[in-house]
Design a protein around this motif. Structure first.
Motif, short mmCIF file in Angstrom:
data_model
loop_
_atom_site.label_atom_id
_atom_site.label_comp_id
_atom_site.label_asym_id
_atom_site.label_seq_id
_atom_site.Cartn_x
_atom_site.Cartn_y
_atom_site.Cartn_z
N GLU A 109 -30.62 28.76 32.66
CA GLU A 109 -30.23 28.87 31.25
C GLU A 109 -28.74 28.57 31.07
O GLU A 109 -28.34 27.87 30.15
CB GLU A 109 -30.58 30.27 30.74
N GLY A 110 -27.92 29.10 31.96
CA GLY A 110 -26.49 28.82 31.91
C GLY A 110 -26.17 27.36 32.17
O GLY A 110 -25.32 26.77 31.50
N GLU A 149 -23.38 28.14 34.17
CA GLU A 149 -22.52 27.31 33.34
C GLU A 149 -21.33 26.78 34.14
O GLU A 149 -20.99 25.60 34.10
CB GLU A 149 -22.04 28.12 32.14
N LYS A 167 -28.02 24.79 31.52
CA LYS A 167 -28.46 23.96 30.39
C LYS A 167 -27.40 23.86 29.29
O LYS A 167 -27.39 22.91 28.52
CB LYS A 167 -29.76 24.50 29.81
N LYS A 168 -26.48 24.80 29.25
CA LYS A 168 -25.39 24.75 28.27
C LYS A 168 -24.47 23.56 28.54
O LYS A 168 -23.73 23.12 27.66
CB LYS A 168 -24.57 26.04 28.29
N GLU A 169 -24.49 23.05 29.77
CA GLU A 169 -23.60 21.96 30.16
C GLU A 169 -24.29 20.60 30.19
O GLU A 169 -23.72 19.63 30.65
CB GLU A 169 -23.00 22.25 31.55
N GLU A 170 -25.50 20.52 29.72
CA GLU A 170 -26.23 19.25 29.63
C GLU A 170 -26.24 18.48 30.94
O GLU A 170 -25.72 17.37 31.04
CB GLU A 170 -25.67 18.41 28.49
N LEU A 172 -25.78 33.88 34.04
CA LEU A 172 -25.51 32.91 32.98
C LEU A 172 -24.15 32.25 33.17
O LEU A 172 -24.01 31.02 33.08
CB LEU A 172 -25.57 33.59 31.60
N ARG A 173 -23.14 33.07 33.45
CA ARG A 173 -21.78 32.56 33.69
C ARG A 173 -21.76 31.61 34.88
O ARG A 173 -21.17 30.54 34.84
CB ARG A 173 -20.84 33.74 33.92
N ARG A 232 -20.61 22.87 35.18
CA ARG A 232 -19.35 22.28 34.72
C ARG A 232 -18.59 21.64 35.89
O ARG A 232 -18.05 20.53 35.75
CB ARG A 232 -18.49 23.35 34.05
#
Length: 158
Positions: free
Chosen positions: A24-25, A147, A27-30, A143-144, A151
């Motif tokens: 889930e984390g 992400e 996916k925030k970064e595509e 989550l952190r 990144r």
């Protein structure tokens, strides 16, 4: 697009839940993430990814046998994973149950492959940990971590 492998071994479901939160984390970064149980993974697939994250429950202070088997088989790729990003996470039955030693065992194998490892000065330093099912603190760390890991892979490979 950066390609990441997120794999885990889980009998109780706790490590799998952590992996789902890390996903889930990420996916925030595509990024392109392959999410697989270690049982679904063939060692040759490791070469397909710029980032590899592996999660394990703690068994006698170390990684579960299927993960150790993957690393044992990966010796045929010695030098071919050099420069890729690696990471780990773990779940244990109790506090002081071996989470950090398990993560460090996984990271040691990745370092021998020449992989890049990123620590975390604010969170779980070596990788996310959980005692039993992930509580609110562990969930935030997963989550952190996802992400941050995604990144870093993007910075290095996109």
């Amino acid at each position: 697009m950066a390609k990441i492998l997120l794999t885990y071994y889980s009998l109780s479901g706790h490590t799998k839940k952590m992996a789902e939160l890390i996903l889930e984390g990420m996916k925030k970064e595509e990024v392109d993430v392959s999410f697989k149980s270690i049982d679904e993974l063939k060692v040759d697939e490791l070469l397909d990814y710029q980032g590899i994250v592996i999660g394990s429950p703690v068994y006698y202070g170390s990684m579960a046998a299927p993960i150790k088997k993957l690393f044992d088989e990966s010796v045929k790729f010695h030098t071919k994973l050099d420069g890729r990003v690696g990471g780990a996470f773990a779940s244990s039955a109790n506090i002081g149950g071996g989470n950090e030693t398990t993560i460090l065992d996984i990271l040691n194998a990745m370092l021998i492959h020449g992989m890049i490892i990123q620590g975390d000065p604010k969170g779980d330093h070596y990788g996310p940990v959980s005692i039993g099912a992930p509580d609110e603190r562990s969930q935030k760390q997963c989550l952190r971590y996802g992400e941050r890991f995604a990144r870093l892979v993007k910075k290095l490979f996109v």
